[in-house]
Design an enzyme around this catalytic site. Sequence first.
Site, PDB file in Angstrom:
ATOM      1  N   PRO A   1      26.996  25.847  74.209  1.00 54.62           N
ATOM      2  CA  PRO A   1      28.323  25.462  74.678  1.00 54.62           C
ATOM      3  C   PRO A   1      29.310  26.602  74.890  1.00 54.62           C
ATOM      4  O   PRO A   1      30.173  26.823  74.085  1.00 54.62           O
ATOM      5  CB  PRO A   1      28.817  24.492  73.592  1.00 54.62           C
ATOM      6  CG  PRO A   1      28.023  24.812  72.384  1.00 54.62           C
ATOM      7  CD  PRO A   1      26.780  25.513  72.811  1.00 54.62           C
ATOM      8  N   GLU A   2      29.192  27.326  75.974  1.00 54.45           N
ATOM      9  CA  GLU A   2      30.305  28.146  76.440  1.00 54.45           C
ATOM     10  C   GLU A   2      30.830  27.419  77.673  1.00 54.45           C
ATOM     11  O   GLU A   2      30.358  26.324  77.986  1.00 54.45           O
ATOM     12  CB  GLU A   2      29.857  29.590  76.708  1.00 54.45           C
ATOM     13  CG  GLU A   2      29.412  30.275  75.412  1.00 54.45           C
ATOM     14  CD  GLU A   2      29.284  31.794  75.461  1.00 54.45           C
ATOM     15  OE1 GLU A   2      29.955  32.424  76.287  1.00 54.45           O
ATOM     16  OE2 GLU A   2      28.511  32.338  74.652  1.00 54.45           O
TER      17      GLU A   2
ATOM     18  N   LYS B   1      36.488  25.206  77.280  1.00 51.72           N
ATOM     19  CA  LYS B   1      35.425  24.551  76.528  1.00 51.72           C
ATOM     20  C   LYS B   1      35.779  23.100  76.198  1.00 51.72           C
ATOM     21  O   LYS B   1      35.128  22.480  75.362  1.00 51.72           O
ATOM     22  CB  LYS B   1      35.139  25.343  75.247  1.00 51.72           C
ATOM     23  CG  LYS B   1      34.661  26.772  75.529  1.00 51.72           C
ATOM     24  CD  LYS B   1      34.493  27.580  74.268  1.00 51.72           C
ATOM     25  CE  LYS B   1      34.195  29.044  74.594  1.00 51.72           C
ATOM     26  NZ  LYS B   1      34.258  29.901  73.399  1.00 51.72           N
TER      27      LYS B   1
ATOM     28  N   ARG C   1      47.860  24.985  76.018  1.00 47.49           N
ATOM     29  CA  ARG C   1      47.587  26.027  75.016  1.00 47.49           C
ATOM     30  C   ARG C   1      46.477  26.980  75.461  1.00 47.49           C
ATOM     31  O   ARG C   1      46.214  27.964  74.786  1.00 47.49           O
ATOM     32  CB  ARG C   1      47.181  25.374  73.688  1.00 47.49           C
ATOM     33  CG  ARG C   1      48.289  24.627  73.000  1.00 47.49           C
ATOM     34  CD  ARG C   1      47.950  24.427  71.528  1.00 47.49           C
ATOM     35  NE  ARG C   1      46.741  23.649  71.342  1.00 47.49           N
ATOM     36  CZ  ARG C   1      46.715  22.325  71.157  1.00 47.49           C
ATOM     37  NH1 ARG C   1      47.849  21.654  71.135  1.00 47.49           N
ATOM     38  NH2 ARG C   1      45.582  21.691  70.983  1.00 47.49           N
TER      39      ARG C   1
ATOM     40  N   ASN D   1      30.687  33.923  72.709  1.00 44.54           N
ATOM     41  CA  ASN D   1      30.113  35.135  72.134  1.00 44.54           C
ATOM     42  C   ASN D   1      29.065  35.800  73.036  1.00 44.54           C
ATOM     43  O   ASN D   1      28.949  37.021  73.049  1.00 44.54           O
ATOM     44  CB  ASN D   1      29.500  34.807  70.768  1.00 44.54           C
ATOM     45  CG  ASN D   1      29.551  35.989  69.832  1.00 44.54           C
ATOM     46  OD1 ASN D   1      30.204  37.003  70.109  1.00 44.54           O
ATOM     47  ND2 ASN D   1      28.856  35.889  68.723  1.00 44.54           N
TER      48      ASN D   1
END
Length: 295
Positions: free
Chosen positions: A2-3, A54, A123, A164
């Site tokens: 999940p990116e 995401k 945000r 990451n």
Amino acid sequence: MPEGHTIHRAARDHERDLGGQLLKVSSPQGRFDPDGLVDESGHARLCRVEAYGKHLFYVFDRSLIVHVHLGLFGKFTRRRSPATPPRSTTRLRLEGEAFTIDLVGPTMCDLVTTEEMQSITRRLGPDPLRADADPEPFYAHVARSKTPIGAALMDQSRICGVGNVYRAEVLHLLGLHPDTPGSAIPPATMRAMWRLVADLLRRGVEEKRIVTTHPAPAKGSRRVPRGESTHVYGRRTCRTCKGDVLTYLLRARVVHYCPACQPLVETPPGAGRAKPRVARGKQGPVEGPAATPPR
DNA sequence: GCGGTATGCCTAA
DNA sequence: TAGGCCTACCGCG
């Protein structure tokens, strides 16, 4: 995986498979409450599915929205309808005419209002996968910040969708050490970074996996083999120079980099950073004996 | 069966 | 910065 690419692909697939349909919505695990969304028979009509970084938003009739964030473990599975019974950990099941989507292990799966959805997306920084993305605030923040670029790239309020793996790969492709202060990076490099992130994410959406090596394969050609899909992430040795990949903790996340390809040009103030160690990546050298097994 | 690990992120201190 | 949380999988004993 999940990116951002996973999320955008899910939005595309789920809208195609379920959009416009009256769906049976349930939570076999019981930790999502569909009351307030569904009618007496447990159904609700899905209008569209939107991805932002995401975050995923399933927009139903009456402006009711299911907000999903996969976190580290969340996964979707897709089956033909009528589907086999769900596993006990299934947080959300969406049953359409032809396909059933199950969601397991998300960090977040909640009913939200339009206002709450806006407050979430406000945000977030610009998402390179969205047509409406404006990279200028990201450039401006980095230019005046001493924050290591390796941390800024993971800050979803500055640029969203990067995780990451993409962080490690983008910095390697640009020859930047993760500790490089943002203010030390030339504007042209920042523009190249944005384009690179966008290109890699887009490729990830198409291939449903992260591949930062090899050009995109032509239709029908061989898949990029496992172990050759990244330059440094998850590897013991750098795919480019064959030197050791090092890791250290940056803002509580392990960052992978190659000290030879990504030298630290400008020493950041207060050189008290974590001592890097040799990576325990799954893949060994590209050439030579079979890849060393994990651990 | 247990512990470690993973592509994430929030909260308390 | 540490700890907690979400889940599945793998190696080890």
